[in-house]
Design an enzyme around this catalytic site. Structure first.
Site, PDB file in Angstrom:
ATOM      1  N   GLU A 128       0.868  -1.412  -0.109  1.00 19.78           N
ATOM      2  CA  GLU A 128      -0.182   0.122  -0.193  1.00 19.78           C
ATOM      3  C   GLU A 128       0.913   1.350  -0.180  1.00 19.78           C
ATOM      4  O   GLU A 128       0.186   1.912   0.274  1.00 19.78           O
ATOM      5  CB  GLU A 128      -1.048  -0.593   1.123  1.00 19.78           C
ATOM      6  CG  GLU A 128      -1.667  -1.419   1.078  1.00 19.78           C
ATOM      7  CD  GLU A 128      -2.773  -0.838  -0.205  1.00 19.78           C
ATOM      8  OE1 GLU A 128      -3.431   0.493  -0.077  1.00 19.78           O
ATOM      9  OE2 GLU A 128      -3.084  -1.420  -0.914  1.00 19.78           O
ATOM     10  N   ARG A 166      19.868   5.454 -23.125  1.00 20.70           N
ATOM     11  CA  ARG A 166      19.873   5.851 -24.254  1.00 20.70           C
ATOM     12  C   ARG A 166      19.902   6.979 -24.604  1.00 20.70           C
ATOM     13  O   ARG A 166      20.330   7.142 -26.170  1.00 20.70           O
ATOM     14  CB  ARG A 166      18.844   5.142 -24.957  1.00 20.70           C
ATOM     15  CG  ARG A 166      17.229   6.366 -24.530  1.00 20.70           C
ATOM     16  CD  ARG A 166      16.097   4.801 -24.701  1.00 20.70           C
ATOM     17  NE  ARG A 166      15.838   4.933 -26.143  1.00 20.70           N
ATOM     18  CZ  ARG A 166      16.062   6.125 -27.565  1.00 20.70           C
ATOM     19  NH1 ARG A 166      15.418   6.857 -27.377  1.00 20.70           N
ATOM     20  NH2 ARG A 166      15.852   4.910 -28.756  1.00 20.70           N
ATOM     21  N   ASP A 181      13.629  11.242 -31.011  1.00 18.90           N
ATOM     22  CA  ASP A 181      12.506  10.765 -30.621  1.00 18.90           C
ATOM     23  C   ASP A 181      11.589  11.984 -30.278  1.00 18.90           C
ATOM     24  O   ASP A 181      11.831  13.016 -29.934  1.00 18.90           O
ATOM     25  CB  ASP A 181      13.574  10.327 -28.662  1.00 18.90           C
ATOM     26  CG  ASP A 181      14.089   9.082 -28.667  1.00 18.90           C
ATOM     27  OD1 ASP A 181      13.693   8.430 -30.283  1.00 18.90           O
ATOM     28  OD2 ASP A 181      14.575   8.916 -28.045  1.00 18.90           O
TER      29      ASP A 181
END
Length: 269
Positions: A128, A166, A181
């Site tokens: 939780e 990356r 990108d």
């Protein structure tokens, strides 16, 4: 840079570090990752790391003490003081993956991807949640993948590590790949355009589908203009919030605005 990952399930993360193009970053040491199994720092025969929440309610909450012991061990391994001086600048940030955190974005990733940076201590929550006292005492930043809940922070940790890896020089076959990108400032924060490859005509389920002729023209200026128009249109359709942000930052070109007018998009995006 170095990332220390505090986790109950290091086996969820470890295999990822040896596969795919980003393995180059981990194998070369450009991005160092050390996994810290939390149960190693729990006490008792059962090495408990969780307990029921005060006040009642379903689920279990991660105990502050094992987390703190592990966190101190990480800092000691880094050559840092076990306890930070209140109010002093953060030496190595401690990050908790949590629904309450800032959404992971290219801006956040870039902050951790700077060569020579200190990296971070990544805490993967479970159950939780985490005892708030550990958060108040040790956590500097919280990060979320989005408006949904995962079973634990390991997937989020892998997402951050992948995105950071990356962006490191030499990891991708062509460094321009990262610059093209979606969300990258090189694209003014817009979504990327569609991409096509051989064959020129594909017999798909709906019939023959061809590559847009401009991409076969060899005319680089026209190709770039087409790609830019596609980025603007797709961003307007799918992420108008990104387009509004680019406009507010003055990144949209006159040709972009002209295209949006022709497409009937509201200037108040």
């Amino acid at each position: 840079m170095r990332f220390d990952v505090i986790t109950l399930f290091p086996e969820l993360i470890e295999p990822y570090l040896t596969v795919g193009v980003t393995r180059r970053a981990f194998a070369s040491g450009a991005v160092q990752v050390r996994l810290w199994p939390l149960r190693d720092f729990a006490e008792g025969p059962y090495r408990r790391v969780d307990d029921r929440p005060f006040g009642g309610g379903p689920g279990m909450v991660m105990l502050a003490e094992p987390l703190h012991r592990c966190w101190q061990a990480v800092r000691a391994d880094r050559g840092l003081a076990a306890c930070r001086v209140p109010g002093a600048p953060v030496d190595v940030p401690t990050v908790l993956f949590s629904p309450a955190g800032e959404r992971l974005s290219h801006t956040v990733v870039s902050r951790y991807a700077q060569p020579g940076g200190a990296g971070a201590i990544l805490v993967c929550g479970r159950y939780e949640g985490v005892d708030q006292r550990f958060i108040d005492a040790c956590v500097d930043e919280q990060i979320s993948l989005g408006d949904f809940v995962l079973s634990g922070g390991e997937i989020a940790a892998v997402a951050l590590l992948d995105a950071v890896a990356r962006l490191q020089p030499g990891v991708l076959g062509d460094q321009a790949s990262a610059e093209q990108d979606s969300f990258n400032p090189a694209l003014d924060g817009l979504l990327d355009c569609p991409h096509y490859t051989r064959p020129e005509v594909w017999e798909g389920p709906g019939g023959a589908m061809s590559v847009p002729s401009v991409l076969l023209s060899g005319h680089h200026a026209q190709i770039e203009a087409w790609r830019r128009a596609q980025r603007v249109q797709i961003t307007a359709q799918r992420r108008p919030d990104l387009l509004a942000q680019a406009r507010a930052q003055g990144r949209l070109r006159p040709s972009d605005e002209q295209l949006l007018r022709e497409l009937g998009y509201n200037r108040e995006l």
